[in-house]
Scaffold this motif. Structure first.
Motif, PDB file in Angstrom:
ATOM      1  N   LYS A  78       8.787  18.629 -10.275  1.00 46.99           N
ATOM      2  CA  LYS A  78       8.950  17.297 -10.858  1.00 46.99           C
ATOM      3  C   LYS A  78       9.406  16.223  -9.868  1.00 46.99           C
ATOM      4  CE  LYS A  78       9.000  18.131 -15.585  1.00 46.99           C
ATOM      5  NZ  LYS A  78       9.415  17.675 -16.885  1.00 46.99           N
ATOM      6  N   ILE A  79       9.646  16.609  -8.640  1.00 48.88           N
ATOM      7  CA  ILE A  79      10.188  15.645  -7.679  1.00 48.88           C
ATOM      8  C   ILE A  79       9.131  15.214  -6.669  1.00 48.88           C
ATOM      9  CG2 ILE A  79      11.971  15.247  -5.910  1.00 48.88           C
ATOM     10  CD1 ILE A  79      13.774  17.098  -7.554  1.00 48.88           C
ATOM     11  N   PHE A  80       9.020  13.907  -6.518  1.00 48.77           N
ATOM     12  CA  PHE A  80       7.996  13.326  -5.650  1.00 48.77           C
ATOM     13  C   PHE A  80       8.623  12.384  -4.640  1.00 48.77           C
ATOM     14  CE2 PHE A  80       5.857  14.769  -9.348  1.00 48.77           C
ATOM     15  CZ  PHE A  80       4.585  15.133  -8.940  1.00 48.77           C
ATOM     16  N   ARG A  81       7.945  12.267  -3.506  1.00 51.98           N
ATOM     17  CA  ARG A  81       8.358  11.334  -2.463  1.00 51.98           C
ATOM     18  C   ARG A  81       7.143  10.468  -2.129  1.00 51.98           C
ATOM     19  NH1 ARG A  81      11.241  12.950   3.274  1.00 51.98           N
ATOM     20  NH2 ARG A  81      11.065  10.902   4.234  1.00 51.98           N
ATOM     21  N   LEU A  82       7.286   9.161  -2.330  1.00 53.91           N
ATOM     22  CA  LEU A  82       6.185   8.242  -2.042  1.00 53.91           C
ATOM     23  C   LEU A  82       6.592   7.296  -0.918  1.00 53.91           C
ATOM     24  CD1 LEU A  82       4.995   7.082  -5.615  1.00 53.91           C
ATOM     25  CD2 LEU A  82       4.252   9.068  -4.319  1.00 53.91           C
ATOM     26  N   GLY A  83       5.646   6.973  -0.061  1.00 55.74           N
ATOM     27  CA  GLY A  83       5.915   6.056   1.048  1.00 55.74           C
ATOM     28  C   GLY A  83       5.047   4.813   0.953  1.00 55.74           C
ATOM     29  N   PHE A  84       5.637   3.671   1.240  1.00 50.78           N
ATOM     30  CA  PHE A  84       4.903   2.403   1.187  1.00 50.78           C
ATOM     31  C   PHE A  84       4.934   1.694   2.527  1.00 50.78           C
ATOM     32  CE2 PHE A  84       6.387   3.220  -3.090  1.00 50.78           C
ATOM     33  CZ  PHE A  84       5.256   2.948  -3.863  1.00 50.78           C
ATOM     34  N   PHE A  85       3.820   1.064   2.874  1.00 47.44           N
ATOM     35  CA  PHE A  85       3.803   0.185   4.041  1.00 47.44           C
ATOM     36  C   PHE A  85       4.178  -1.198   3.520  1.00 47.44           C
ATOM     37  CE2 PHE A  85       1.464  -2.831   6.814  1.00 47.44           C
ATOM     38  CZ  PHE A  85       2.148  -2.551   7.995  1.00 47.44           C
ATOM     39  N   SER A 108      -2.402   7.704  -5.906  1.00 49.24           N
ATOM     40  CA  SER A 108      -2.938   8.269  -4.660  1.00 49.24           C
ATOM     41  C   SER A 108      -2.715   7.309  -3.499  1.00 49.24           C
ATOM     42  CB  SER A 108      -4.444   8.507  -4.765  1.00 49.24           C
ATOM     43  OG  SER A 108      -4.853   8.714  -6.075  1.00 49.24           O
ATOM     44  N   THR A 109      -2.653   7.868  -2.329  1.00 48.11           N
ATOM     45  CA  THR A 109      -2.478   7.021  -1.147  1.00 48.11           C
ATOM     46  C   THR A 109      -3.677   6.072  -1.031  1.00 48.11           C
ATOM     47  OG1 THR A 109      -3.465   8.742   0.182  1.00 48.11           O
ATOM     48  CG2 THR A 109      -1.074   8.679   0.150  1.00 48.11           C
ATOM     49  N   GLY A 110      -3.395   4.891  -0.518  1.00 48.37           N
ATOM     50  CA  GLY A 110      -4.440   3.868  -0.438  1.00 48.37           C
ATOM     51  C   GLY A 110      -4.368   2.880  -1.593  1.00 48.37           C
ATOM     52  N   GLU A 111      -3.734   3.290  -2.702  1.00 53.79           N
ATOM     53  CA  GLU A 111      -3.571   2.362  -3.833  1.00 53.79           C
ATOM     54  C   GLU A 111      -2.511   1.314  -3.491  1.00 53.79           C
ATOM     55  OE1 GLU A 111      -3.417   3.572  -8.062  1.00 53.79           O
ATOM     56  OE2 GLU A 111      -3.726   5.620  -7.312  1.00 53.79           O
ATOM     57  N   ASN A 112      -2.681   0.120  -4.063  1.00 52.87           N
ATOM     58  CA  ASN A 112      -1.681  -0.932  -3.866  1.00 52.87           C
ATOM     59  C   ASN A 112      -0.835  -1.086  -5.123  1.00 52.87           C
ATOM     60  OD1 ASN A 112      -2.349  -1.875  -1.184  1.00 52.87           O
ATOM     61  ND2 ASN A 112      -4.276  -2.511  -2.094  1.00 52.87           N
ATOM     62  N   LEU A 113       0.472  -1.092  -4.949  1.00 49.98           N
ATOM     63  CA  LEU A 113       1.368  -1.217  -6.098  1.00 49.98           C
ATOM     64  C   LEU A 113       2.197  -2.498  -6.009  1.00 49.98           C
ATOM     65  CD1 LEU A 113       0.779   1.966  -6.061  1.00 49.98           C
ATOM     66  CD2 LEU A 113       2.881   2.119  -7.355  1.00 49.98           C
ATOM     67  N   ASP A 114       2.453  -3.062  -7.180  1.00 47.18           N
ATOM     68  CA  ASP A 114       3.216  -4.309  -7.273  1.00 47.18           C
ATOM     69  C   ASP A 114       4.711  -3.971  -7.140  1.00 47.18           C
ATOM     70  OD1 ASP A 114       4.583  -6.572  -8.131  1.00 47.18           O
ATOM     71  OD2 ASP A 114       3.242  -6.962  -9.818  1.00 47.18           O
ATOM     72  N   LEU A 115       5.280  -4.332  -5.992  1.00 48.76           N
ATOM     73  CA  LEU A 115       6.698  -4.051  -5.745  1.00 48.76           C
ATOM     74  C   LEU A 115       7.494  -5.354  -5.703  1.00 48.76           C
ATOM     75  CD1 LEU A 115       6.699  -1.483  -2.769  1.00 48.76           C
ATOM     76  CD2 LEU A 115       6.169  -1.065  -5.139  1.00 48.76           C
ATOM     77  N   LEU A 116       8.727  -5.256  -6.137  1.00 49.47           N
ATOM     78  CA  LEU A 116       9.651  -6.387  -6.089  1.00 49.47           C
ATOM     79  C   LEU A 116      10.889  -5.886  -5.345  1.00 49.47           C
ATOM     80  CD1 LEU A 116      10.469  -9.226  -7.236  1.00 49.47           C
ATOM     81  CD2 LEU A 116      11.184  -8.060  -9.318  1.00 49.47           C
ATOM     82  N   GLY A 117      11.229  -6.566  -4.258  1.00 52.06           N
ATOM     83  CA  GLY A 117      12.388  -6.079  -3.520  1.00 52.06           C
ATOM     84  C   GLY A 117      12.509  -6.725  -2.151  1.00 52.06           C
ATOM     85  N   PRO A 118      13.490  -6.356  -1.358  1.00 52.96           N
ATOM     86  CA  PRO A 118      14.553  -5.427  -1.720  1.00 52.96           C
ATOM     87  C   PRO A 118      15.577  -6.095  -2.635  1.00 52.96           C
ATOM     88  CG  PRO A 118      14.926  -6.272   0.495  1.00 52.96           C
ATOM     89  CD  PRO A 118      13.631  -6.871   0.011  1.00 52.96           C
ATOM     90  N   LEU A 119      16.169  -5.324  -3.528  1.00 55.86           N
ATOM     91  CA  LEU A 119      17.102  -5.865  -4.510  1.00 55.86           C
ATOM     92  C   LEU A 119      18.461  -5.169  -4.424  1.00 55.86           C
ATOM     93  CD1 LEU A 119      14.557  -5.877  -7.492  1.00 55.86           C
ATOM     94  CD2 LEU A 119      15.324  -7.883  -6.223  1.00 55.86           C
ATOM     95  N   GLY A 120      19.466  -5.851  -4.932  1.00 64.12           N
ATOM     96  CA  GLY A 120      20.808  -5.263  -4.997  1.00 64.12           C
ATOM     97  C   GLY A 120      21.637  -5.549  -3.757  1.00 64.12           C
ATOM     98  N   GLU A 166       0.817  -1.216   0.000  1.00 61.28           N
ATOM     99  CA  GLU A 166       0.000   0.000   0.000  1.00 61.28           C
ATOM    100  C   GLU A 166       0.852   1.269   0.000  1.00 61.28           C
ATOM    101  OE1 GLU A 166      -2.772   0.295   3.290  1.00 61.28           O
ATOM    102  OE2 GLU A 166      -3.448   2.262   2.584  1.00 61.28           O
ATOM    103  N   LEU A 167       0.435   2.184  -0.866  1.00 58.16           N
ATOM    104  CA  LEU A 167       1.039   3.510  -0.885  1.00 58.16           C
ATOM    105  C   LEU A 167       0.404   4.299   0.257  1.00 58.16           C
ATOM    106  CD1 LEU A 167       2.815   5.583  -2.462  1.00 58.16           C
ATOM    107  CD2 LEU A 167       0.768   6.190  -3.728  1.00 58.16           C
ATOM    108  N   ILE A 168       1.220   4.722   1.221  1.00 59.64           N
ATOM    109  CA  ILE A 168       0.628   5.381   2.400  1.00 59.64           C
ATOM    110  C   ILE A 168       0.903   6.878   2.455  1.00 59.64           C
ATOM    111  CG2 ILE A 168       0.449   3.343   3.901  1.00 59.64           C
ATOM    112  CD1 ILE A 168       3.138   4.307   5.149  1.00 59.64           C
ATOM    113  N   SER A 169       1.855   7.346   1.630  1.00 58.74           N
ATOM    114  CA  SER A 169       2.066   8.797   1.599  1.00 58.74           C
ATOM    115  C   SER A 169       2.572   9.228   0.243  1.00 58.74           C
ATOM    116  CB  SER A 169       3.051   9.223   2.686  1.00 58.74           C
ATOM    117  OG  SER A 169       4.309   8.626   2.448  1.00 58.74           O
ATOM    118  N   SER A 170       2.218  10.427  -0.138  1.00 57.39           N
ATOM    119  CA  SER A 170       2.643  10.961  -1.426  1.00 57.39           C
ATOM    120  C   SER A 170       2.851  12.459  -1.257  1.00 57.39           C
ATOM    121  CB  SER A 170       1.551  10.690  -2.464  1.00 57.39           C
ATOM    122  OG  SER A 170       1.806  11.439  -3.613  1.00 57.39           O
TER     123      SER A 170
END
Lengths: 270, 314
Positions: A18-25, A85-97, A8-12
């Motif tokens: 042009k610069i954004f900061r997004l937070g995920f739970f 928008s916050t509340g949306e769920n995004l498909d993440l793969l990680g942590p990597l590297g 879940e995207l919890i902050s935006s």
């Protein structure tokens, strides 16, 4: 351990035009991540843009099980991401590297960021101060941008108590010129950087300069490299960098799997 | 009707596919070059679920591959020019096969070479390895200076290459064809005549991308191979054409991202399918397709997935 699932995207936050900061739970990712790691994000479910986009972990909050990414809108992938928008769920793969190698002992780290290269270095700065208990005044943070208005995170750095040396190409703030020129000036001041672990991230030409300076002055500098990455897992061999690890024949290493953190002396950047 | 679509539960549908003497537990394989040697994906899902794993191309000696940038994204697809970077057959046998053998799925080794002799030497070495179910012969790589696509570009050389390999091994052979030819059917027929057990198609289409602002190509090698959903219609047409004209099974490859795509390839005549670029987008594509096929068959009271193959109505 690597995870792929919807988080879940919890902050935006929009930090500038042009610069954004997004937070995920994302407890699974947070528990397994270290500074220098990245996540591979699928920005939508359409066939265009097709591939995932890689983002350095910018801030890791172990208590709240969340992490942030920081990015600039540069194309259709980041454009779509900036509109989530916050509340949306995004498909993440990680942590990597592989993550930064953090030297033990009482040495004074030097961090050199250019533009959006601030992202992995901020997570490192937080880590050094909060987890490694390195006194913030021992950390030097060199940060370059084109113009005065381009800087982000200056408040965060101030809050951490880290002294920040700024460079702008037009001289509108701090040192006039490239951050690598400011860095070189500091290298020549003998008290500075000689035995310090150096960490750097920025645009490709800057990484090339940092690599050359590290070879010339034999500095232990770790670069966080960026590339298009189809898989992010080390399977496709699409994101390679030429290295000269053993002083022998040049060798290609995968930025996603063998990196993204490399010893600046071992990479051969065009 | 009762549905048994929960993963791992007993199902009414038989998803297995036979190709010659080889049985695949389901028709979904992962394509060469998109799945490494399996290790990279094993943390993300249970590889035992797959019908088969086709490894990254193996050559006689280790290969560094092409200079970067090697990949770029294009509308609904991507270009690659990796240049067959791999660890070489000796290290592959020592280091990679033991890992692959841990899984109950078919292991198909993709073999490539710069000369016809190189293919034979690789195959001879693989003859002594354990746990290989099939070889996929890559006569279709567009990204190497020597060999690769050259052997698959005309019926005579495709025939020569396949039959010489046929003579030195008992492994079942899957021969992978390039779409960058005048008539893929002629080449498929030549490969069938030379003793191949099945034919996989298509490899990537030669493509190019340019950054007009700096007047430079996006790939260091200028051109590369196009894959992804963008090539699916081309692949479907070629699978359909070839499967009309050969008796051996056809393996469909090209832009498969979901169950619907897989069903389209089966209808067009493919007995097996390979998921390629979509492994990058969603590493779990193949397992989602396997579940989707099971669901589809159960809903439509299809007892064996093989019943759908080639059932296109026109």
């Amino acid at each position: 351990m690597v995870f792929q699932k919807k988080f879940e995207l919890i902050s935006s936050q929009k930090l500038s035009e042009k610069i954004f900061r997004l937070g995920f739970f994302a407890p699974e990712i947070v528990k397994n991540a270290c500074p220098g790691n990245f996540v591979h994000i699928r920005v939508g479910d359409k066939s265009s843009p097709l591939l995932r986009r890689a983002f350095s972990i910018f801030d890791l909050d172990l208590k709240k099980d969340c992490f942030d990414i920081l990015f600039k809108v540069v194309g259709p992938g980041t454009e779509i991401l900036s509109r989530k928008s916050t509340g949306e769920n995004l498909d993440l793969l990680g942590p990597l590297g592989n993550g930064f190698e953090i030297p033990k002992g009482d040495r004074s780290p030097v961090l050199v960021a250019g533009g959006m290269g601030i992202a992995p270095l901020m997570s490192l700065a937080f880590y050094l101060v909060k987890n490694q208990k390195i006194k913030p005044e021992k950390i030097s943070f060199l940060y370059g941008e084109r113009i005065k208005g381009g800087f982000v995170c200056l408040e965060d750095l101030k809050e951490l108590g880290i002294k920040t040396l700024l460079a702008t190409e037009d001289g509108s703030e701090g040192f006039e010129g490239m951050v690598t020129e400011l860095f070189l000036r500091k290298v020549k001041e003998t008290s500075f950087v000689k035995d310090s672990p150096i960490f750097s991230c920025g645009p490709h030409p800057m990484m090339k300069t940092m690599s050359e300076l590290s070879k010339k002055h034999n500095l232990f500098c770790q670069l966080s490299l960026e590339s298009h990455m189809p898989c992010g897992l080390g399977a496709c061999w699409g994101c390679v960098v030429k290295t000269n690890r053993d002083g022998g024949e040049p060798d290609y290493k995968r930025i996603c799997k063998d990196g993204p953190i490399f010893d600046a002396r071992e990479v051969e950047l065009d | 009707m009762v549905r048994y679509s929960m993963p791992g539960r007993w199902s009414l549908t038989d998803l297995s596919v036979r190709v010659g003497k080889t049985t695949f537990k389901n028709p979904v394989l992962v394509a060469s070059g998109t799945f490494g040697y399996g290790e990279e994906y094993s943390e993300l899902f249970d590889l035992n679920q797959l019908g088969g794993i086709v490894t990254k191309s193996i050559t006689l000696n280790p290969r560094e591959g092409n200079p970067p940038p090697r990949t770029c994204e294009t509308p609904s697809g991507m270009l690659n020019s990796i240049g067959l970077a791999n660890v070489g057959v000796d290290r592959f046998i020592q280091e990679k096969i033991p890992f692959l053998n841990k899984f109950n799925t078919n292991i198909i080794i993709n073999v490539a070479g710069s000369t016809p002799e190189e293919y034979l030497r690789v195959v001879e070495k693989l003859n002594h390895a354990q746990g290989i179910d099939m070889l996929e012969i890559n006569i279709s790589c567009p990204n190497v200076k020597e060999g690769g696509m050259a052997f698959g570009s005309d019926p005579e050389s495709a025939h020569r290459c396949t039959s010489s390999i046929r003579k030195v091994t008992n492994y079942p052979l899957m021969v992978k064809l390039t779409p960058n030819v005048k008539d893929i059917v002629e080449i498929a027929q030549a490969v069938e005549d030379s003793g191949a057990d099945c034919i996989s198609l298509i490899n990537t289409l030669v493509g190019m991308a340019i950054d007009f602002r700096i007047k430079k190509p996006l790939l260091k090698t200028v051109t590369g191979g196009l894959s992804g959903p963008a090539i699916k219609p081309v692949a479907l047409a070629m699978v359909w054409k070839v499967s009309q004209k050969v008796k051996i099974p056809v393996v469909g490859i090209g832009g498969i991202t979901n169950t619907q795509d897989a069903l389209e390839f089966l209808l067009a005549g493919a007995s097996l399918i390979q998921v390629g670029t979509s492994n990058f987008v969603d590493p779990q594509t193949s397992v989602r397709i396997i579940e989707g096929l099971k669901d589809y068959c159960e809903k439509n009271e299809i007892k064996r997935v093989m019943e759908i193959v080639g059932k296109l109505e026109n």
